[in-house]
Design a protein around this motif. Structure first.
Motif, PDB file in Angstrom:
ATOM      1  N   SER A  13      -2.729 -59.389  -8.146  1.00 37.94           N
ATOM      2  CA  SER A  13      -3.964 -60.604  -8.183  1.00 37.94           C
ATOM      3  C   SER A  13      -4.412 -59.170  -8.921  1.00 37.94           C
ATOM      4  O   SER A  13      -4.572 -58.180  -8.565  1.00 37.94           O
ATOM      5  CB  SER A  13      -4.361 -61.051  -6.480  1.00 37.94           C
ATOM      6  N   TRP A  14      -5.593 -60.306  -9.771  1.00 38.82           N
ATOM      7  CA  TRP A  14      -6.334 -59.676 -10.418  1.00 38.82           C
ATOM      8  C   TRP A  14      -7.499 -58.803  -9.651  1.00 38.82           C
ATOM      9  O   TRP A  14      -8.497 -57.387  -9.683  1.00 38.82           O
ATOM     10  CB  TRP A  14      -7.471 -59.522 -12.034  1.00 38.82           C
ATOM     11  N   ASP A  15      -8.086 -59.260  -8.565  1.00 31.93           N
ATOM     12  CA  ASP A  15      -9.148 -58.938  -7.799  1.00 31.93           C
ATOM     13  C   ASP A  15      -8.944 -57.471  -6.943  1.00 31.93           C
ATOM     14  O   ASP A  15      -9.046 -56.772  -6.513  1.00 31.93           O
ATOM     15  CB  ASP A  15      -9.531 -59.802  -6.490  1.00 31.93           C
ATOM     16  N   ASN A  16      -7.797 -57.904  -6.460  1.00 34.22           N
ATOM     17  CA  ASN A  16      -6.600 -56.169  -5.688  1.00 34.22           C
ATOM     18  C   ASN A  16      -6.333 -55.428  -6.626  1.00 34.22           C
ATOM     19  O   ASN A  16      -7.148 -54.227  -6.167  1.00 34.22           O
ATOM     20  CB  ASN A  16      -5.080 -57.164  -5.577  1.00 34.22           C
ATOM     21  N   LEU A  17      -6.509 -55.559  -7.631  1.00 31.61           N
ATOM     22  CA  LEU A  17      -6.120 -54.502  -8.980  1.00 31.61           C
ATOM     23  C   LEU A  17      -7.720 -54.351  -8.882  1.00 31.61           C
ATOM     24  O   LEU A  17      -7.061 -52.728  -9.444  1.00 31.61           O
ATOM     25  CB  LEU A  17      -5.202 -54.792  -9.798  1.00 31.61           C
ATOM     26  N   LEU A  18      -8.635 -54.070  -9.459  1.00 33.13           N
ATOM     27  CA  LEU A  18      -9.669 -54.219  -9.890  1.00 33.13           C
ATOM     28  C   LEU A  18     -10.467 -53.937  -8.724  1.00 33.13           C
ATOM     29  O   LEU A  18     -10.314 -52.245  -8.651  1.00 33.13           O
ATOM     30  CB  LEU A  18     -10.798 -54.954  -9.871  1.00 33.13           C
ATOM     31  N   LEU A  19     -10.386 -54.128  -7.867  1.00 30.13           N
ATOM     32  CA  LEU A  19     -10.495 -52.463  -6.029  1.00 30.13           C
ATOM     33  C   LEU A  19      -9.734 -51.820  -6.210  1.00 30.13           C
ATOM     34  O   LEU A  19     -10.359 -50.773  -5.668  1.00 30.13           O
ATOM     35  CB  LEU A  19     -10.648 -54.567  -4.417  1.00 30.13           C
ATOM     36  N   ALA A  20      -8.604 -51.712  -6.441  1.00 28.70           N
ATOM     37  CA  ALA A  20      -7.462 -50.535  -5.965  1.00 28.70           C
ATOM     38  C   ALA A  20      -8.367 -49.256  -6.651  1.00 28.70           C
ATOM     39  O   ALA A  20      -7.828 -49.008  -7.250  1.00 28.70           O
ATOM     40  CB  ALA A  20      -6.306 -50.770  -6.407  1.00 28.70           C
ATOM     41  N   TYR A  21      -8.933 -50.343  -8.152  1.00 23.78           N
ATOM     42  CA  TYR A  21      -9.384 -49.100  -9.894  1.00 23.78           C
ATOM     43  C   TYR A  21     -10.614 -48.320  -9.043  1.00 23.78           C
ATOM     44  O   TYR A  21     -10.032 -46.888  -8.921  1.00 23.78           O
ATOM     45  CB  TYR A  21      -9.676 -49.885 -10.763  1.00 23.78           C
ATOM     46  N   LYS A  22     -10.616 -49.429  -8.638  1.00 21.79           N
ATOM     47  CA  LYS A  22     -12.740 -48.904  -8.054  1.00 21.79           C
ATOM     48  C   LYS A  22     -12.542 -48.009  -6.671  1.00 21.79           C
ATOM     49  O   LYS A  22     -12.335 -46.381  -6.841  1.00 21.79           O
ATOM     50  CB  LYS A  22     -13.446 -49.831  -7.658  1.00 21.79           C
ATOM     51  N   GLU A  23     -11.458 -48.299  -6.063  1.00 24.18           N
ATOM     52  CA  GLU A  23     -10.627 -47.150  -4.537  1.00 24.18           C
ATOM     53  C   GLU A  23     -10.766 -45.766  -5.478  1.00 24.18           C
ATOM     54  O   GLU A  23     -10.611 -44.678  -5.236  1.00 24.18           O
ATOM     55  CB  GLU A  23     -10.075 -47.454  -3.873  1.00 24.18           C
ATOM     56  N   ALA A  24      -9.933 -46.131  -6.225  1.00 22.77           N
ATOM     57  CA  ALA A  24      -8.548 -44.604  -6.915  1.00 22.77           C
ATOM     58  C   ALA A  24      -9.696 -43.354  -7.786  1.00 22.77           C
ATOM     59  O   ALA A  24      -9.690 -42.742  -7.838  1.00 22.77           O
ATOM     60  CB  ALA A  24      -7.476 -44.639  -7.557  1.00 22.77           C
ATOM     61  N   ALA A  25     -10.883 -44.419  -8.547  1.00 23.17           N
ATOM     62  CA  ALA A  25     -12.028 -43.784  -9.046  1.00 23.17           C
ATOM     63  C   ALA A  25     -13.026 -43.112  -8.324  1.00 23.17           C
ATOM     64  O   ALA A  25     -14.465 -41.939  -9.033  1.00 23.17           O
ATOM     65  CB  ALA A  25     -12.249 -44.949  -9.955  1.00 23.17           C
ATOM     66  N   GLN A  26     -13.091 -44.062  -7.408  1.00 18.93           N
ATOM     67  CA  GLN A  26     -14.109 -43.455  -6.632  1.00 18.93           C
ATOM     68  C   GLN A  26     -14.268 -41.535  -6.710  1.00 18.93           C
ATOM     69  O   GLN A  26     -13.543 -41.085  -6.125  1.00 18.93           O
ATOM     70  CB  GLN A  26     -13.916 -44.013  -4.854  1.00 18.93           C
ATOM     71  N   ASP A  27     -15.764 -41.096  -6.938  1.00 19.80           N
ATOM     72  CA  ASP A  27     -15.027 -39.836  -6.951  1.00 19.80           C
ATOM     73  C   ASP A  27     -14.721 -38.824  -7.587  1.00 19.80           C
ATOM     74  O   ASP A  27     -15.091 -37.726  -7.512  1.00 19.80           O
ATOM     75  CB  ASP A  27     -15.209 -38.635  -5.630  1.00 19.80           C
ATOM     76  N   LYS A  28     -13.960 -39.759  -8.481  1.00 20.97           N
ATOM     77  CA  LYS A  28     -13.600 -38.862  -9.608  1.00 20.97           C
ATOM     78  C   LYS A  28     -13.744 -39.422 -11.063  1.00 20.97           C
ATOM     79  O   LYS A  28     -13.260 -39.628 -12.218  1.00 20.97           O
ATOM     80  CB  LYS A  28     -11.808 -39.109  -9.207  1.00 20.97           C
ATOM     81  N   ARG A  29     -14.587 -40.390 -11.236  1.00 24.73           N
ATOM     82  CA  ARG A  29     -15.663 -41.233 -12.351  1.00 24.73           C
ATOM     83  C   ARG A  29     -15.571 -39.995 -13.699  1.00 24.73           C
ATOM     84  O   ARG A  29     -15.269 -40.889 -15.114  1.00 24.73           O
ATOM     85  CB  ARG A  29     -16.408 -41.818 -12.206  1.00 24.73           C
ATOM     86  N   TYR A  30     -15.552 -38.640 -13.201  1.00 22.93           N
ATOM     87  CA  TYR A  30     -16.126 -38.302 -14.909  1.00 22.93           C
ATOM     88  C   TYR A  30     -14.947 -37.184 -14.829  1.00 22.93           C
ATOM     89  O   TYR A  30     -15.000 -36.026 -15.581  1.00 22.93           O
ATOM     90  CB  TYR A  30     -17.354 -37.248 -14.255  1.00 22.93           C
ATOM     91  N   ARG A  31     -13.410 -37.646 -14.870  1.00 24.22           N
ATOM     92  CA  ARG A  31     -12.401 -37.325 -15.047  1.00 24.22           C
ATOM     93  C   ARG A  31     -11.845 -37.123 -15.887  1.00 24.22           C
ATOM     94  O   ARG A  31     -12.030 -38.587 -16.197  1.00 24.22           O
ATOM     95  CB  ARG A  31     -11.520 -36.866 -13.574  1.00 24.22           C
ATOM     96  N   GLY A  32     -11.556 -35.770 -16.579  1.00 24.76           N
ATOM     97  CA  GLY A  32     -11.037 -37.150 -18.226  1.00 24.76           C
ATOM     98  C   GLY A  32      -9.650 -38.441 -18.306  1.00 24.76           C
ATOM     99  O   GLY A  32     -10.014 -39.443 -18.841  1.00 24.76           O
ATOM    100  N   GLU A  33      -8.819 -38.241 -17.544  1.00 24.92           N
ATOM    101  CA  GLU A  33      -7.780 -39.244 -17.066  1.00 24.92           C
ATOM    102  C   GLU A  33      -8.541 -40.425 -16.666  1.00 24.92           C
ATOM    103  O   GLU A  33      -8.330 -41.615 -16.992  1.00 24.92           O
ATOM    104  CB  GLU A  33      -7.142 -38.556 -16.190  1.00 24.92           C
ATOM    105  N   VAL A  34      -9.649 -40.309 -15.755  1.00 22.75           N
ATOM    106  CA  VAL A  34     -10.384 -41.772 -15.408  1.00 22.75           C
ATOM    107  C   VAL A  34     -11.384 -42.291 -16.960  1.00 22.75           C
ATOM    108  O   VAL A  34     -11.515 -43.659 -17.046  1.00 22.75           O
ATOM    109  CB  VAL A  34     -11.326 -41.302 -14.136  1.00 22.75           C
ATOM    110  N   ILE A  35     -11.659 -41.566 -17.417  1.00 21.00           N
ATOM    111  CA  ILE A  35     -12.904 -41.641 -17.874  1.00 21.00           C
ATOM    112  C   ILE A  35     -11.874 -42.393 -19.574  1.00 21.00           C
ATOM    113  O   ILE A  35     -12.060 -43.971 -19.972  1.00 21.00           O
ATOM    114  CB  ILE A  35     -13.456 -40.719 -19.127  1.00 21.00           C
ATOM    115  N   ALA A  36     -10.601 -42.452 -19.940  1.00 23.03           N
ATOM    116  CA  ALA A  36      -9.863 -42.821 -20.880  1.00 23.03           C
ATOM    117  C   ALA A  36      -9.326 -43.618 -20.056  1.00 23.03           C
ATOM    118  O   ALA A  36      -9.220 -44.793 -21.016  1.00 23.03           O
ATOM    119  CB  ALA A  36      -8.363 -41.364 -20.953  1.00 23.03           C
ATOM    120  N   PHE A  37      -8.693 -44.311 -19.202  1.00 18.00           N
ATOM    121  CA  PHE A  37      -8.897 -45.258 -18.334  1.00 18.00           C
ATOM    122  C   PHE A  37      -9.505 -46.501 -18.539  1.00 18.00           C
ATOM    123  O   PHE A  37      -9.481 -47.496 -18.732  1.00 18.00           O
ATOM    124  CB  PHE A  37      -7.701 -44.965 -17.027  1.00 18.00           C
TER     125      PHE A  37
END
Length: 374
Positions: A13-37
């Motif tokens: 589901s879109w909601d689950n994937l979006l929340l999964a993205y937010k969890e995965a990005a937590q405290d990592k937002r400034y990493r190159g691969e996260v910025i690119a994604f």
């Protein structure tokens, strides 16, 4: 319990994937691969969703590295895209499997970390020390040899098949567990830091570092928990991942440990570590980073050395811009929490006197009591 259903719709589901993205990005937002994604977030999430729905998803490459604390371990880290998939699975699976676990299963569970496990052992040790026959009691301190590297793939897939009939999910979790590109397992008796890749095994092992490995690790050993609690009828039993402890009468201890050894080998294809031992119930015992005694908890010397080294590294990472203040603060808060219910006064004073965060000449201040609130 009723089996899990509709996992394909729930995970994708879109909601689950979006929340999964937010969890995965937590405290990592400034990493190159996260910025690119994140730059093409909607497009990239739709691509993941399409691959999952079409059963064309394959796990990406792992980055391998070794850590030495608390013992040498081979860690395997996935890229950001795959971590989103891991979170999408974990968010839907973990709340269900967590309900299956016994109360005194600790590790990778909410409010059941190392301190909770040590306090449980302390409470039981103090309870037994007050018994008139306390000298007739023992503690079995058990350790499962090379646990993460020896989990049998066929058994864990059978366990997953027991909680869901969803063929799509069994395909997906099978893609993660049975990775044809990278072996996770070790031959019995071989250590992680002394095994070339060509000698590693494909049919056993889980990658330390995967989010799904955490839920799978507890699910696999839930069979042991149920055996000890319901077949052996041991009330004073607790487990923290691959370490377990049982308070029992001395006369029964050897037979209990022998039955557990046979069960692990026959049902889970695991072995008890030679470090496992039977000790007097009120003797100080090292467990999950603490020394547990009838008089209270003490931080192990090895633990305090690791904490100091880790905190210095966190301070350096903040100064260089590798992590933000929120991440640094969370790390220090976690360590302070470990010191709150043991003889941690000296460690807290050391942190207060030695750890502060500064970057580019601007000092955030001494970290502890002003900014964290202890």
């Amino acid at each position: 319990m009723e089996k899990l259903r509709n996992l394909k719709d729930r995970i994708c589901s879109w909601d689950n994937l979006l929340l999964a993205y937010k969890e995965a990005a937590q405290d990592k937002r400034y990493r190159g691969e996260v910025i690119a994604f994140s730059f093409r977030l909607e497009e990239n999430l739709h691509a993941i969703r399409d691959e999952l729905l079409n059963c064309s998803y394959t796990v990406g490459n792992y980055r391998e590295f070794y850590v030495s604390y608390p013992k040498p371990r081979l860690v395997m880290a996935l890229g950001f895209r795959d971590r989103i998939v891991q979170w999408a699975i974990y968010r839907q699976i973990n709340p269900y499997v967590d309900k299956r676990f016994i109360h005194h299963s600790y590790g990778c569970r909410e409010n059941r970390g190392t301190l909770a496990a040590a306090q449980c052992m302390l409470n039981w040790m103090q309870l037994i020390s007050r018994k008139p026959d306390h000298k007739k009691w023992a503690i079995i301190k058990g350790d499962i040899s090379k646990y993460f590297y020896r989990v049998d793939h066929s058994i864990i897939m059978d366990i997953y098949a027991g909680i869901t009939d969803d063929a799509w999910f069994l395909w997906l979790i099978g893609e993660i567990i049975n990775n044809p590109k990278l072996p996770f397992g070790l031959p019995e008796g071989v250590s992680a830091d002394n095994c070339p890749r060509e000698q590693r095994l494909y049919d056993v092992g889980m990658p330390i570092g995967n989010l799904t490995s955490q839920a799978t690790a507890n699910l696999y050993l839930d069979r042991l928990d149920q055996f000890v609690k319901h077949r052996l009828r041991q009330h004073y039993y607790l487990r923290y991942m691959d370490d377990f402890a049982i308070f029992c009468k001395k006369r029964d201890a050897r037979a209990i440990l022998d039955e557990i050894t046979v069960f692990l080998k026959a049902e889970l294809r695991l072995s008890i570590s030679p470090k496992s031992a039977i000790l007097p119930a009120t003797q100080p015992v090292e467990f999950v980073g603490y020394t547990v005694t009838p008089h209270g908890l003490r931080l192990r010397e090895k633990t305090t050395k690791h904490m100091k080294s880790s905190l210095k590294r966190v301070s350096e990472m903040y100064a260089s811009g590798e992590i933000n203040f929120s991440k640094a603060r969370a790390t220090v808060t976690s360590y302070i929490g470990m010191t709150q219910n043991c003889n941690g006064h000296n460690m807290r004073r050391w942190i207060e006197e030695n750890i502060s965060f500064s970057r580019g000449g601007a000092k955030e201040g001494t970290i502890i009591y002003e900014q964290i609130g202890f």
